[in-house]
Design a protein around this motif. Sequence first.
Motif, PDB file in Angstrom:
ATOM      1  N   TYR A   1      50.711  67.777  19.865  1.00 11.26           N
ATOM      2  CA  TYR A   1      50.885  66.328  19.777  1.00 11.26           C
ATOM      3  C   TYR A   1      49.537  65.629  19.862  1.00 11.26           C
ATOM      4  CZ  TYR A   1      52.005  61.601  21.406  1.00 11.26           C
ATOM      5  OH  TYR A   1      52.054  60.242  21.575  1.00 11.26           O
TER       6      TYR A   1
ATOM      7  N   LEU B   1      47.618  63.504  17.082  1.00 16.17           N
ATOM      8  CA  LEU B   1      47.320  62.113  17.417  1.00 16.17           C
ATOM      9  C   LEU B   1      45.839  61.824  17.196  1.00 16.17           C
ATOM     10  CD1 LEU B   1      49.187  59.905  18.503  1.00 16.17           C
ATOM     11  CD2 LEU B   1      48.242  60.318  20.753  1.00 16.17           C
TER      12      LEU B   1
ATOM     13  N   GLN C   1      52.306  57.375  13.355  1.00 16.53           N
ATOM     14  CA  GLN C   1      52.343  57.829  14.752  1.00 16.53           C
ATOM     15  C   GLN C   1      53.763  57.846  15.312  1.00 16.53           C
ATOM     16  OE1 GLN C   1      49.854  56.083  17.698  1.00 16.53           O
ATOM     17  NE2 GLN C   1      47.969  56.580  16.596  1.00 16.53           N
TER      18      GLN C   1
ATOM     19  N   LYS D   1      55.630  60.882  17.008  1.00 18.74           N
ATOM     20  CA  LYS D   1      56.273  60.804  18.322  1.00 18.74           C
ATOM     21  C   LYS D   1      57.730  61.219  18.234  1.00 18.74           C
ATOM     22  CE  LYS D   1      53.148  57.436  20.296  1.00 18.74           C
ATOM     23  NZ  LYS D   1      52.876  56.052  20.617  1.00 18.74           N
TER      24      LYS D   1
END
Length: 412
Positions: free
Chosen positions: A169, A173, A220, A224
């Motif tokens: 993650y 990111l 994003q 998520k």
Amino acid sequence: MDDQQTMMHPVSQHPTVGMGGHVVPQHTYGMDPTNQQHTSDQEVRKHDISEILQQIMNITDQSLDEAQARKHTLNCHRMKPALFSVLCEIKEKTVLSLRSTQEDEPPDPQLMRLDNMLIAEGIAGPEKGGGAGAATNASAAASGGPGQLEQTIEHSDYRAKLSQIRQIYHQELEKYEQACSEFTAHVMNLLREQSRNRPITSKEIERMVQIIHRKFNSIQVQLKQSTCEAVMILRSRFLDARRKRRNFSKQATEILNEYFYSHLSNPYPSEEAKEELARKCGITMSQISNWFGNKRIRYKKNIGKAQEEANMYAAKKAAVSGGGAAAYGMVPSSQGQMISPPPPPGPVPPSDGMYNMSMNGGDSYQSVSSMGANVQPQAHSQRHVFNQPAGMSEGLATASLYEPGVHQIQYG
DNA sequence: TAGCATGATTAATC
DNA sequence: GATTAATCATGCTA
């Protein structure tokens, strides 16, 4: 390029705004012949403006290097100030329509939910008890029983997978953030460059940056979302794994049953007792609680069978302690109940002739005549009524005398 | 393989 | 938060 051509039309086919913002008529129908020279100048100018606009449009199709060379020519063009004021006027009109779109948007509730979940799961924000914590658990489990060890292995496995998700993650990111800042910088440079040829305010650049950020934010959100899905899948997988039960060892079951039947009047082990049992059986505290919960219910549901079991444990315990029910020579009746033998020598039994015996801390028997008053149900159990067979309480020796429905002890 | 045993989970209750 | 009661899911055994 079609768009660019149609964009050209307002300038080339409609009244043209000339230098200083004057409107220059496009058509010369019914024009005075003395103005022929003036008209020809206007046409030259119109041609120049069309040409310069065309160049600007072309620049957008060119590579930066090519554009650089063109820009220089464009900047030196004699018509540039005129063109600039034309663009300023167009801009003035279009900016009005942009203002309404610049209002602040409230935070997306879906995004907030995703963020909250990622923080709660330890994916976003500070890492929760992973890494060193998991290692500590593993070493702690090594000193505990087999069940504990197994559970901790599963737990550390879960944490390892969770930390893997966390890592992916954060990598993604970071990539998005880098791409976003690079792209933003690129666009800002481009706009600054263009601002030399057309009017671009800093607010517009800001707005463009906001648009870019919004686009990247939507990416994003997708990241998520997929991370949350991965966590949910992981959780359900481990939840399923927990459901895969294994029977406790015979020894553990013996220990638990012994405790249960020797504390039948109040089969609610205290925290300390649970800890002790958990340690002895090599299982967790919650497993102890589960076991006692199941046992109490199933005991109540199947008194007959429970009685047999109770007698068995009573006999076993008595044999071990050299006294108790077995010592008194209890034998099963034809109905599977125990028949009390004559009272043993020693303390005078209760008037009904029952020998209500109790295991005091599992180590010694105690007459219930003194015990009855001592039975201290735990605070939490005061609410509950454990409809136990009175005869079986505390003293397993009297289990034989219990007849369902005759004696019931209620606590609280 | 069916049926029972048993550990775990869940909703409701206090 | 502990407990009950119902239920689920799996293990065990005849």
